[in-house]
Design a protein around this motif. Structure first.
Motif, PDB file in Angstrom:
ATOM      1  N   UNK A  59       0.857  -1.185   0.000  1.00 48.78           N
ATOM      2  CA  UNK A  59       0.000   0.000   0.000  1.00 48.78           C
ATOM      3  C   UNK A  59       0.893   1.233   0.000  1.00 48.78           C
ATOM      4  N   UNK A  60       0.573   2.185  -0.881  1.00 52.01           N
ATOM      5  CA  UNK A  60       1.312   3.458  -0.868  1.00 52.01           C
ATOM      6  C   UNK A  60       0.710   4.335   0.218  1.00 52.01           C
ATOM      7  N   UNK A  61       1.552   4.821   1.109  1.00 49.75           N
ATOM      8  CA  UNK A  61       1.031   5.689   2.170  1.00 49.75           C
ATOM      9  C   UNK A  61       2.041   6.771   2.507  1.00 49.75           C
ATOM     10  N   UNK A  62       1.519   7.953   2.775  1.00 45.63           N
ATOM     11  CA  UNK A  62       2.317   8.998   3.397  1.00 45.63           C
ATOM     12  C   UNK A  62       1.750   9.116   4.810  1.00 45.63           C
ATOM     13  N   UNK A  63       2.537   8.733   5.796  1.00 43.39           N
ATOM     14  CA  UNK A  63       1.993   8.671   7.160  1.00 43.39           C
ATOM     15  C   UNK A  63       1.660  10.047   7.740  1.00 43.39           C
ATOM     16  N   UNK A  64       2.049  11.123   7.056  1.00 39.53           N
ATOM     17  CA  UNK A  64       1.716  12.454   7.557  1.00 39.53           C
ATOM     18  C   UNK A  64       0.321  12.907   7.107  1.00 39.53           C
TER      19      UNK A  64
END
Ligand SMILES: NC(=O)c1ccc[n+]([C@@H]2O[C@H](COP(=O)([O-])OP(=O)(O)OC[C@H]3O[C@@H](n4cnc5c(N)ncnc54)[C@H](O)[C@@H]3O)[C@@H](O)[C@H]2O)c1
Length: 252
Positions: A59-64
């Motif tokens: 999964x592509x995620x930007x945790x911000x």
């Protein structure tokens, strides 16, 4: 297998130590959600796990981003139906250069806090409803030994990693009633991959070797067993703790 059919999200699972957590959890039978801002790397890890007979997807995620972390949790639930383990591993570490505190810009400071602290908060908010509903969950936050030793010229990073310990303690108090454990790990300096070039010098490595009881380099695999333990039923009565894994350099 200690984690048979458990669903584990590993943020920053595409490279470095997070990658090793993904393989380790999969070997114990977990279905692994490899979540990373570097989507191509995450896909590679998930593909390799599947090739070895394990279960994983990327999964592509930007945790911000609250939207992105919510989508990450929804993707995990859509694919596997539950979320049992969250490894909050993503951080700005090898991407930042050491420098005197007076040279750290406000923008850099905010960026490090956004990934290394807010990121954990958003990921927990995203997975908590599922864990609460299931009546059990395991949250593992990756701090750093730099927070114990006060490594200089890394003020934003060290501050963020000390924050991870406070976050872990306060969250453990809140989530005990949901039967969700929240623990942290403080890894020592670990050789995690080519992305560390520029952060890690041979002198630093030699210095760390000297300071350890086990006088050798630390590798990602040295951390995997502790993550598996904290993810498994074996650690069910442990929460709010910080486990130091550094070959016996710091002792508390
Ligand atoms: N390597 C060490 O010596 C060491 C020591 C102590 C603690 N740690 C901690 O262990 C963890 C892993 O370390 P590493 O050496 O593999 O770090 P790394 O810098 O090599 O990898 C960090 C990972 O986080 C991902 N990431 C960065 N920003 C992101 C974002 N906004 N959203 C999603 N993913 C993002 C990166 O793509 C990468 O996969 C980090 O939390 C680090 O602070 C590392």
């Amino acid at each position: 297998m200690r984690l048979k059919d458990k669903v584990a999200i590993v943020t920053g699972g595409g490279v470095g130590i997070g990658r090793a957590y993904c393989f380790g959890l999969a070997k114990e039978g977990a279905k692994v959600v490899v979540a990373d801002i570097q989507e191509a790397e995450a896909k590679k890890v998930a593909g390799e796990i599947r090739q070895e007979g394990g279960e994983a997807f990327a999964v592509a995620v930007d945790v911000t981003s609250a939207n992105k972390t919510q989508s990450m949790a929804e993707a995990a639930l859509g694919k596997y139906g539950h979320i049992d383990i969250l490894v909050n591993n993503a951080a700005l570490y090898s991407a930042i250069k050491k420098k005197p505190f007076s040279e750290i810009s406000e923008e850099e400071w905010d960026k490090v806090m956004a990934v290394n602290l807010k990121g954990l908060f958003l990921c927990v908010q995203a997975v908590h409803p599922a864990m609460k509903q299931q009546g059990k969950g395991k949250i593992i936050n990756i701090s750093s030994g730099t927070a114990l030793g006060g490594t200089p010229f890394f003020l934003h990073y060290v501050t963020s990693k000390a924050g991870v310990i406070g976050f872990t303690r306060a969250l453990a108090r809140e989530l005990g009633s949901d039967n969700i454990s929240v623990n942290a790990i403080t890894p020592g300096l670990t050789i995690s991959g080519p992305q560390q070039e520029g952060v890690l010098t041979p002198e630093q490595l030699a210095d760390r070797r000297r300071r350890r009881s086990f006088q050798r380099d630390q590798h990602p695999q040295d951390l995997v067993g502790t993550v598996i333990f904290l993810a498994s039923d074996d650690s069910d009565f442990i929460t709010g703790q910080t486990i130091n894994v550094d070959g016996g350099a710091n002792m508390y």
